[in-house]
Motif scaffolding. Structure first.
Motif, mmCIF file in Angstrom:
data_model
loop_
_atom_site.group_PDB
_atom_site.id
_atom_site.type_symbol
_atom_site.label_atom_id
_atom_site.label_comp_id
_atom_site.label_asym_id
_atom_site.label_seq_id
_atom_site.Cartn_x
_atom_site.Cartn_y
_atom_site.Cartn_z
ATOM 1 N N LYS A 1 -44.142 77.074 146.142
ATOM 2 C CA LYS A 1 -45.001 75.940 146.500
ATOM 3 C C LYS A 1 -44.176 74.665 146.641
ATOM 4 O O LYS A 1 -44.383 73.868 147.562
ATOM 5 C CB LYS A 1 -46.027 75.718 145.376
ATOM 6 N N VAL A 2 -43.252 74.472 145.704
ATOM 7 C CA VAL A 2 -42.429 73.257 145.715
ATOM 8 C C VAL A 2 -41.599 73.204 146.999
ATOM 9 O O VAL A 2 -41.443 72.155 147.624
ATOM 10 C CB VAL A 2 -41.535 73.202 144.449
ATOM 11 N N MET A 3 -41.105 74.362 147.421
ATOM 12 C CA MET A 3 -40.333 74.419 148.662
ATOM 13 C C MET A 3 -41.194 73.947 149.844
ATOM 14 O O MET A 3 -40.741 73.201 150.708
ATOM 15 C CB MET A 3 -39.888 75.854 148.882
ATOM 16 N N GLU A 4 -42.453 74.379 149.822
ATOM 17 C CA GLU A 4 -43.393 73.949 150.882
ATOM 18 C C GLU A 4 -43.661 72.459 150.785
ATOM 19 O O GLU A 4 -43.651 71.740 151.783
ATOM 20 C CB GLU A 4 -44.732 74.666 150.704
ATOM 21 N N GLU A 5 -43.918 72.001 149.548
ATOM 22 C CA GLU A 5 -44.234 70.580 149.344
ATOM 23 C C GLU A 5 -43.091 69.701 149.840
ATOM 24 O O GLU A 5 -43.311 68.656 150.436
ATOM 25 C CB GLU A 5 -44.493 70.317 147.845
ATOM 26 N N ALA A 6 -41.855 70.149 149.592
ATOM 27 C CA ALA A 6 -40.692 69.329 149.962
ATOM 28 C C ALA A 6 -40.389 69.423 151.452
ATOM 29 O O ALA A 6 -39.685 68.564 151.998
ATOM 30 C CB ALA A 6 -39.476 69.775 149.151
ATOM 31 N N SER A 7 -40.920 70.445 152.110
ATOM 32 C CA SER A 7 -40.514 70.698 153.498
ATOM 33 C C SER A 7 -41.035 69.645 154.470
ATOM 34 O O SER A 7 -40.414 69.374 155.488
ATOM 35 C CB SER A 7 -40.982 72.092 153.944
ATOM 36 N N THR B 1 -41.017 66.524 154.350
ATOM 37 C CA THR B 1 -40.104 65.395 154.530
ATOM 38 C C THR B 1 -38.650 65.883 154.608
ATOM 39 O O THR B 1 -37.715 65.109 154.418
ATOM 40 C CB THR B 1 -40.250 64.407 153.348
ATOM 41 N N VAL B 2 -38.494 67.195 154.881
ATOM 42 C CA VAL B 2 -37.165 67.821 154.985
ATOM 43 C C VAL B 2 -36.288 67.408 153.795
ATOM 44 O O VAL B 2 -35.181 66.905 153.946
ATOM 45 C CB VAL B 2 -36.471 67.506 156.330
ATOM 46 N N THR B 3 -36.850 67.620 152.618
ATOM 47 C CA THR B 3 -36.147 67.273 151.377
ATOM 48 C C THR B 3 -35.498 68.522 150.805
ATOM 49 O O THR B 3 -36.121 69.582 150.749
ATOM 50 C CB THR B 3 -37.174 66.689 150.374
ATOM 51 N N GLY B 4 -34.262 68.388 150.360
ATOM 52 C CA GLY B 4 -33.541 69.530 149.796
ATOM 53 C C GLY B 4 -34.107 69.946 148.445
ATOM 54 O O GLY B 4 -34.717 69.135 147.740
ATOM 55 N N VAL B 5 -33.916 71.208 148.100
ATOM 56 C CA VAL B 5 -34.402 71.709 146.808
ATOM 57 C C VAL B 5 -33.316 72.527 146.112
ATOM 58 O O VAL B 5 -32.499 73.176 146.762
ATOM 59 C CB VAL B 5 -35.655 72.613 146.955
ATOM 60 N N THR B 6 -33.331 72.470 144.779
ATOM 61 C CA THR B 6 -32.634 73.450 143.964
ATOM 62 C C THR B 6 -33.748 74.173 143.222
ATOM 63 O O THR B 6 -34.579 73.520 142.585
ATOM 64 C CB THR B 6 -31.716 72.767 142.914
ATOM 65 N N LEU B 7 -33.780 75.487 143.329
ATOM 66 C CA LEU B 7 -34.857 76.243 142.675
ATOM 67 C C LEU B 7 -34.262 77.189 141.647
ATOM 68 O O LEU B 7 -33.472 78.070 141.997
ATOM 69 C CB LEU B 7 -35.653 77.046 143.714
ATOM 70 N N GLU B 8 -34.619 76.999 140.395
ATOM 71 C CA GLU B 8 -34.198 77.895 139.310
ATOM 72 C C GLU B 8 -35.454 78.608 138.833
ATOM 73 O O GLU B 8 -36.297 78.012 138.149
ATOM 74 C CB GLU B 8 -33.571 77.081 138.175
ATOM 75 N N LEU B 9 -35.592 79.891 139.197
ATOM 76 C CA LEU B 9 -36.893 80.550 139.033
ATOM 77 C C LEU B 9 -36.820 81.709 138.037
ATOM 78 O O LEU B 9 -36.021 81.701 137.125
ATOM 79 C CB LEU B 9 -37.397 80.994 140.408
ATOM 80 N N GLY B 10 -37.664 82.693 138.223
ATOM 81 C CA GLY B 10 -37.825 83.752 137.222
ATOM 82 C C GLY B 10 -36.721 84.805 137.249
ATOM 83 O O GLY B 10 -35.823 84.779 138.090
ATOM 84 N N GLU C 1 -35.191 62.334 147.715
ATOM 85 C CA GLU C 1 -34.193 62.969 148.590
ATOM 86 C C GLU C 1 -33.813 64.378 148.171
ATOM 87 O O GLU C 1 -33.136 65.086 148.904
ATOM 88 C CB GLU C 1 -32.926 62.104 148.644
ATOM 89 N N HIS C 2 -34.172 64.762 146.954
ATOM 90 C CA HIS C 2 -33.853 66.123 146.499
ATOM 91 C C HIS C 2 -34.781 66.464 145.340
ATOM 92 O O HIS C 2 -35.062 65.605 144.506
ATOM 93 C CB HIS C 2 -32.394 66.218 146.031
ATOM 94 N N VAL C 3 -35.248 67.723 145.298
ATOM 95 C CA VAL C 3 -36.097 68.170 144.192
ATOM 96 C C VAL C 3 -35.369 69.272 143.442
ATOM 97 O O VAL C 3 -35.026 70.313 144.021
ATOM 98 C CB VAL C 3 -37.458 68.718 144.695
ATOM 99 N N ALA C 4 -35.117 69.029 142.157
ATOM 100 C CA ALA C 4 -34.529 70.063 141.301
ATOM 101 C C ALA C 4 -35.679 70.650 140.492
ATOM 102 O O ALA C 4 -36.226 69.993 139.601
ATOM 103 C CB ALA C 4 -33.490 69.453 140.373
ATOM 104 N N PHE C 5 -36.049 71.870 140.834
ATOM 105 C CA PHE C 5 -37.204 72.503 140.180
ATOM 106 C C PHE C 5 -36.744 73.676 139.336
ATOM 107 O O PHE C 5 -35.992 74.538 139.805
ATOM 108 C CB PHE C 5 -38.195 72.998 141.243
ATOM 109 N N THR C 6 -37.201 73.734 138.091
ATOM 110 C CA THR C 6 -37.004 74.917 137.260
ATOM 111 C C THR C 6 -38.376 75.367 136.793
ATOM 112 O O THR C 6 -39.129 74.585 136.190
ATOM 113 C CB THR C 6 -36.113 74.607 136.033
ATOM 114 N N GLY C 7 -38.710 76.616 137.073
ATOM 115 C CA GLY C 7 -40.032 77.116 136.699
ATOM 116 C C GLY C 7 -40.260 78.478 137.309
ATOM 117 O O GLY C 7 -39.311 79.188 137.654
#
Ligand code: NAD
Length: 483
Positions: free
Chosen positions: A238-244, A246-255, A225-231
């Motif tokens: 890519k993760v945003m696309e992968e999660a899209s 199934t319309v899954t929410g994301v938290t993205l902590e990036l560069g 139901e949610h992807v917390a990605f740090t990277g």
């Protein structure tokens, strides 16, 4: 010292090999020797971990029915279990990642603090009553999302996993953690702590494995139901696309490409220490690194001289059996990437004030000299791209306006620093910086209580603080007709 900790996947309360039998080796970057061999999860293992987490998140499950006080107690017990293992995890992290035990100890301490902080949140996740017209009661509830996936990087393997697990669990979710396959070991101790704390089976699952197969499958899984990605920003997209799908929410902590803005009225001794820590801690492998020093021309030479004399004899080493203050890069390939950036800086016309390559006195280990470039302009590659190594780019400016223009001229917007003793200037500049975090006269700094995250391509959403509770819950509105 050989590794004696966990090496299997932790799924549904059991330690297990990967379904395929695959394993992967981790290398100690200070010795270049294999340190451990760990089970390597594939898609089948991801499915098993998500199924276990999904069952543990069901409405009639023990975890979902547990009262908030008891859930808080479980998180406190989890923090206590981590504290019991603190020395062991610290040493494992140091061998696996290359950071010194001093640095690794700070990370482990931060995670323990984070779990204790969020243990206090479990019974404070409230909704609101909303005044609407008519004889009605209208209110909101904040509910858990269900299964949350946590995909973490190799630079702070233990800390960055823990910072998103804690609020997700506090909010009543169940979790599947996929640590980086480069540094998978410390994350497995979360499985041990879950056992110690008596978490119901399936509430917390840890599955080290490759990013493209295990990570991609997890991020696109229909029951997550949610992807917390740090990277990195590249993989975050890519993760945003992968999660899209199934319309899954994301938290993205990036560069990041953090600037320090240094003004003539700053305390230069404190500034030099903060700038040094902000780029040479963790061998510069920090999203929040202060990698651009945007300094007023009046204090440029004095500050650069102070920094050079601080780091020209910097002790390099693992810090385990030597007095090393800065460890190696995490891998041979990452060391090469950083050295390539240093060469590019030289070719583009920047001047090496100190460092500039591999140290002469290290035959073994992926070490890099602390490097400072002067004469950098903000269009050079070393000023624009995230090097993720111990390389500081010094950019000289004439006034506050130019400092702000240079600082904000970046695709990134994670952390920035201001050095001034003029209170008006400090707040004025803070307001005008396009960064998710600004720190005045201290760097780098963050707390479990404060939101961590970036503007622009540095990310989406926030970890830590109250904001993370919002990330890991969803709002339900209930309307009641009273007649
Ligand atoms: P990375 O993006 O290469 O990998 C991060 C994680 O993603 C790993 O677990 C990896 O296995 C996984 N992964 C790879 N491909 C995937 C895919 N297609 N789908 C799902 N998961 C996948 O990052 P890294 O090299 O491990 O870490 C360095 C980067 O992390 C830097 O850019 C740094 O700035 C960033 N970072 C950001 C923060 C922050 O809080 N903003 C903190 C630390 C690091």
């Amino acid at each position: 010292m050989s590794y004696e900790g966990p090496t299997q996947l932790y799924v549904d309360g059991e330690w297990t090999d990967a379904a395929s039998g695959e394993t992967s080796e981790t290398v100690d970057p200070a010795t270049e020797e294999v340190y451990a061999t760990v089970a390597s999860a594939g898609p089948e293992d991801v499915d098993a971990a998500v199924a276990a987490a999904d069952a543990a998140a069901a409405r009639d499950s023990e975890w979902r029915r547990m009262g908030p006080s008891e859930r808080g107690e479980k998180l406190r017990a989890f923090a206590d279990a981590l504290e019991e293992m603190k020395d062991e995890i610290t040493l494992v992290e140091s061998h696996d990642n290359g950071k010194t035990p001093f640095e690794a100890g700070i990370d482990v301490g931060m995670v323990i603090d984070t779990f204790r902080y969020y243990a206090g949140w479990t019974d404070k996740i409230t909704g609101s009553t909303i005044p609407v017209d008519g004889p009605r009661l209208n209110y909101t509830r904040r509910e858990p999302l269900g299964v949350t996936a946590h995909i973490s990087p190799w630079n702070y393997p233990f800390q960055l996993a823990g910072r998103s697990l804690a609020p997700a669990l506090a909010a009543g979710n169940t979790v599947v953690l996929k640590p980086s396959s480069v540094t998978p070991l410390s994350a497995l101790y979360y499985g041990k702590a879950a056992e110690e704390a008596g978490f119901p089976d399936g509430v917390l699952n840890v599955i080290p494995g490759p990013g493209s197969s295990a990570g991609g499958h997890l991020a696109s899984h229909g029951d997550v139901e949610h992807v917390a990605f740090t990277g990195s920003t590249e993989i975050g997209k890519k993760v945003m696309e992968e999660a899209s799908d199934t319309v899954t929410g994301v938290t993205l902590e990036l560069g990041g490409k953090g600037p320090h803005l240094v003004f003539p009225d700053a305390d230069l001794e404190a500034t030099a220490k903060g700038v040094r820590n902000g780029i040479f801690m963790n061998c510069g492998q920090m999203c929040w690194a202060g990698s651009r020093l945007v300094v007023h021309e009046d204090v440029h030479d004095e500050l650069v001289d102070a920094l050079v004399s601080m780091v020209e004899d910097y002790p390099l080493g693992s810090g385990i059996d030597d007095d090393g203050r800065m460890g190696p890069a995490v891998s041979a390939s990452h060391q090469q990437d950083v050295l390539d950036y240093i060469e590019q800086g030289k070719q583009e016309g920047a001047t090496v004030a100190v460092g500039g390559g591999e140290p002469d006195d290290k035959d073994v280990g992926y070490f890099i000299e602390p490097t400072i470039f002067t004469g950098v302009t903000n269009d050079m590659t070393i000023a624009r791209e995230e090097i993720f190594g111990p390389v500081l780019s010094v950019i000289e400016v004439e006034d506050e306006q130019e400092a702000l223009e240079v600082a904000n001229d970046s695709p990134y917007g994670l952390m920035s620093g201001i050095w001034t003793n003029d209170i008006k200037r400090g707040h004025r500049v803070a307001e005008n910086l396009e960064y998710g975090m600004v720190s005045i006269n201290e760097y780098p700094v963050t707390f479990p209580q404060t939101p961590f995250g970036g503007y622009k391509e540095s990310g989406y959403g926030r970890e830590q603080g109250e904001q993370a509770i919002e990330e890991y819950t969803q709002v339900k509105n209930v309307n009641v007709n009273l007649y």
